[in-house]
Motif scaffolding. Structure first.
Motif, PDB file in Angstrom:
ATOM      1  N   GLU A  78       0.816  -1.216   0.000  1.00  0.00           N
ATOM      2  CA  GLU A  78       0.000   0.000   0.000  1.00  0.00           C
ATOM      3  C   GLU A  78       0.854   1.273   0.000  1.00  0.00           C
ATOM      4  N   ALA A  79       1.929   1.276   0.767  1.00  0.00           N
ATOM      5  CA  ALA A  79       2.787   2.464   0.834  1.00  0.00           C
ATOM      6  C   ALA A  79       3.446   2.741  -0.510  1.00  0.00           C
ATOM      7  N   VAL A  80       3.841   1.704  -1.227  1.00  0.00           N
ATOM      8  CA  VAL A  80       4.471   1.885  -2.541  1.00  0.00           C
ATOM      9  C   VAL A  80       3.436   2.366  -3.553  1.00  0.00           C
ATOM     10  N   LEU A  81       2.256   1.797  -3.525  1.00  0.00           N
ATOM     11  CA  LEU A  81       1.198   2.241  -4.434  1.00  0.00           C
ATOM     12  C   LEU A  81       0.847   3.708  -4.178  1.00  0.00           C
ATOM     13  N   ARG A  82       0.772   4.066  -2.907  1.00  0.00           N
ATOM     14  CA  ARG A  82       0.479   5.458  -2.555  1.00  0.00           C
ATOM     15  C   ARG A  82       1.616   6.372  -3.004  1.00  0.00           C
TER      16      ARG A  82
END
Length: 94
Positions: A78-82
């Motif tokens: 999720e952090a990378v996608l964000r």
């Protein structure tokens, strides 16, 4: 007082000597790549996003190797996608 070569003296000339060898750098053999875990990548992405350093965040995302064994896990974090969305918005790539 004259400045320059005096009469009868020739300025030194440089000549190419075939005994000189051109030294070229050797090719880079194998540059080791760093293997980050998904948790490490997540922490770096969150830290860079929280600090507001979007350009550095973009460079970090760009520098991630594509051939890691856990790359699928990293890309779906999720952090990378964000972080990818924040960078895309920052550069106007909607």
């Amino acid at each position: 007082m004259a400045v320059g070569p005096t009469e009868g003296k020739q300025p030194p000339t440089e000549t190419f000597s075939p005994t000189h060898q051109i030294i070229a750098p050797s090719p880079i053999l194998a540059v080791p790549t760093l293997a980050f875990s998904a948790a490490q990548v997540e922490i770096v992405c969150k830290t860079l996003e929280d600090s507001g350093d979007i350009e550095r965040l973009a460079r970090f995302l760009w520098s991630l190797p594509v051939a890691l064994p856990n790359m699928h896990e990293i890309l779906n974090c999720e952090a990378v996608l964000r972080a990818r969305a924040v960078v895309a918005y920052h550069v106007g790539n909607f």
